[in-house]
Design a protein around this motif. Structure first.
Motif: not given
Lengths: 331, 255
Positions: A93-100
């Motif tokens: 989730e965290y890395l998805d957030f960073v991508g966004g």
């Protein structure tokens, strides 16, 4: 790739960075060295756009960090010193957030998450809460978020601090693997770390450039001498006379004897770097009838290297320029 | 735009992964349920009495039940909103995550707006269970739907105002409690500042009355959407969001 020109940063009365100049070439791994409080983190925060310089300029991939902040930040992946992550999120989730947050669209972000998790070896922890991860894994998640969106420049502030030796080796080899494909600035106050990972070093102290050049700059045997620690059983005064009389030995200083080893005299001294010189020294001590207990090279602390670097130059200009062609291995 | 969405999603997730959302929700439902129950009983008693009066049958469900209820809600929501906003920026500062967040290629405005919209969504979700009470009214009688909708519009405007101010309080400190208290006191002051309007008198008194939050809300539950009130809320929200963004930018320059 990275250009820092006459950079200054003032906090109130305190000049944290004072006229710093250096460049980092494409694909180079630069070690950014200095004792705590030297201005490393401040410089890195300026490069990552956390705050602007008081004067001077810094640019990344041709984009000035003040005039084109978004373009400059797009080119940078940053790992701050204390690795501030959202500990209540799961790794994926965290890395998805960073991508966004870095501007990737949903599917693209998920693909990046998968890629960086594999690159940093955290794929099997994807579903875990970050607060449940060990320090080593958190550091990897920190590195992973810096790699999201594949920025050409990585700025890593003390990436191995607080890790155990095995984790340090792993993180170092991760960073070393990026040589050539990424431009990396890596700050540290640990000499061997920089010597092991970097192609070039910049040393700063009190916000000023002290020296820059290949990692060999940091080697203690610069003057052809080793600093040694010698411990022997015997009369300290006689041993001192003996050492002073031994050819090739200089700078002999008696040191405090360890409390748990009565009768042992300890000295620090310098001797010629050749193995034969050291062997001769050991033989001289043994032949004199004193029991040789210890003969160890002393690793130089960064502070000592500073002192050496500063005093070895003419007092007025404490900047040692030892330019070496990039890629030269100074082993 | 995707940065704003990412921030929004992260904050929504944070609300639901902490007990905050559920606690606030439960308390709000319990309190509004109690008020609704007593209000309804009182109203039915009043209508029984009114039926026995020759001049009866002029009771208005909206004016006598819904408007006072919504007015109650607005005070409760004023107490709740700082709890929704106090964490938003101060926690990022305390834990240092703001350093990483600001190193990403996103604008300060998308950070602030993402968090604002997340808090507003949470506010709307907390308000959602009250629709059950409206449904009960429709089952029992004939309430005036447009007036009820206007009331909800007013509540959302007011919530957005609370949150915009709370967000600024959160940008000013890295301590959640300080941020919450700051927002609460500021909201309370803005709520009651109009009361002194009549005492002060003159144009200053009028200005104080115009500044107060409460009076600008009062029209909505009565079904009155006044352009002046709408403009007040939009300006209020816009002003505080703008100052919050500027505060974040200033942090970059001073830090």
């Amino acid at each position: 790739m990275i250009e820092v020109k006459d950079l200054r940063k003032r906090f109130g009365d305190n000049l944290a960075v004072d006229g710093l100049n250096f460049e980092v070439a494409d694909g180079e791994i630069l070690g950014f060295l200095g004792p705590n409080g030297a201005g490393k983190t401040t410089t890195m925060r300026i490069l990552t756009g956390y705050f602007p310089p008081s004067s001077g300029s810094a640019s990344i991939a041709g984009h000035d960090v003040v005039d084109e902040p978004l373009a400059a930040r797009r080119a940078v992946g940053y790992l701050p010193e204390n690795v501030p992550l959202y500990v209540d999120m799961r790794v994926r989730e965290y890395l998805d957030f960073v991508g966004g947050a870095k501007g990737l669209k949903g599917l693209e972000a998920r693909r990046e998450t998968k890629r960086v998790m594999e690159a940093t070896g955290i794929a099997e922890r994807a579903g875990q809460l970050i607060k449940q991860l060990s320090k080593g894994y958190r550091q990897r998640v920190g590195l992973a978020q810096a790699l999201v969106a594949d920025p050409p420049v990585l700025i890593l502030d003390e990436p191995t601090i607080g890790l155990d030796p095995r984790q340090i080796v792993e993180i170092r080899s991760l960073i070393k693997d990026m040589a050539g494909s990424k431009t990396v600035i890596l700050s540290s106050h640990i000499l061997p770390e920089v010597a092991a990972t970097c192609q070039r070093v910049v040393i700063i102290n009190q916000g000023r450039l002290v020296a820059q050049g290949p990692p060999s700059l940091l080697r203690p045997e610069r003057a052809g001498n080793d600093r040694l620690r010698l411990a022997a059983l015997g009369d300290p005064a006689r041993l001192l006379d003996l050492l002073l009389a031994t050819p090739g030995v200089g700078g002999v200083h008696p040191e405090a004897a360890p409390a748990d080893q009565p009768g042992v005299a300890v000295f620090s001294l310098t001797a010629a770097a050749e193995p034969a010189a050291r062997a001769a020294l050991a033989k001289a001590v043994v032949d004199s009838g004193a029991g040789l207990v210890e003969l160890t090279p002393i690793a130089q602390s960064l502070e000592e290297v500073f002192v050496q670097l500063i005093t070895s130059e003419s007092g007025a200009a404490p900047v040692a320029e030892a330019e070496a062609p990039a890629g030269e291995d100074a082993a | 735009m995707s940065a704003l969405t990412a921030i929004y999603r992260k904050e929504m997730r944070a609300y639901f992964c902490s007990p905050i959302a559920y606690v606030l929700w439960t308390c709000f439902v319990a309190l509004t349920g109690y008020f609704f129950y007593t209000g309804l009983l009182y109203y039915s008693m009043a209508s029984m009495q009114a039926m026995q009066q020759p001049w009866g049958a002029t009771l208005n469900l909206q004016e006598m039940l819904m408007a006072p209820l919504m007015s109650n809600w607005s005070v409760m929501l004023m107490l709740i909103s700082p709890l929704l906003t106090m964490r938003l920026l101060s926690e990022e500062k305390r834990s240092g995550t703001i350093e990483l967040l600001l190193s990403y290629p996103l604008s300060d405005a998308s950070v602030v707006l993402g968090k604002f919209l997340a808090a507003l969504s949470m506010f709307a979700l907390i308000l959602l269970p009250t629709l059950a009470q409206v449904a009960i009214l429709f089952w029992l009688g004939q309430p005036h739907l447009p007036a009820i909708l206007a009331g909800y519009l007013g509540l959302l405007f007011m919530g957005a105002a609370f949150i915009a101010l709370g967000l600024l309080a959160s940008a000013l400190t890295e301590n959640q409690i300080v941020s919450g208290v700051l927002a609460f006191v500021a909201l309370l002051m803005l709520w009651v500042v109009g009361w002194s309007g009549n005492l002060v008198g003159g144009s200053l008194g009028e200005a104080l009355k115009a500044l107060a939050l409460g009076p600008h809300f009062e029209g909505f539950p009565k079904g009155l959407i006044d352009t002046a009130d709408v403009a007040y809320f939009i300006l209020f929200i816009g002003f505080f969001l703008f100052v919050t963004i500027r505060t974040l930018e200033a942090k970059r320059w001073k830090a």
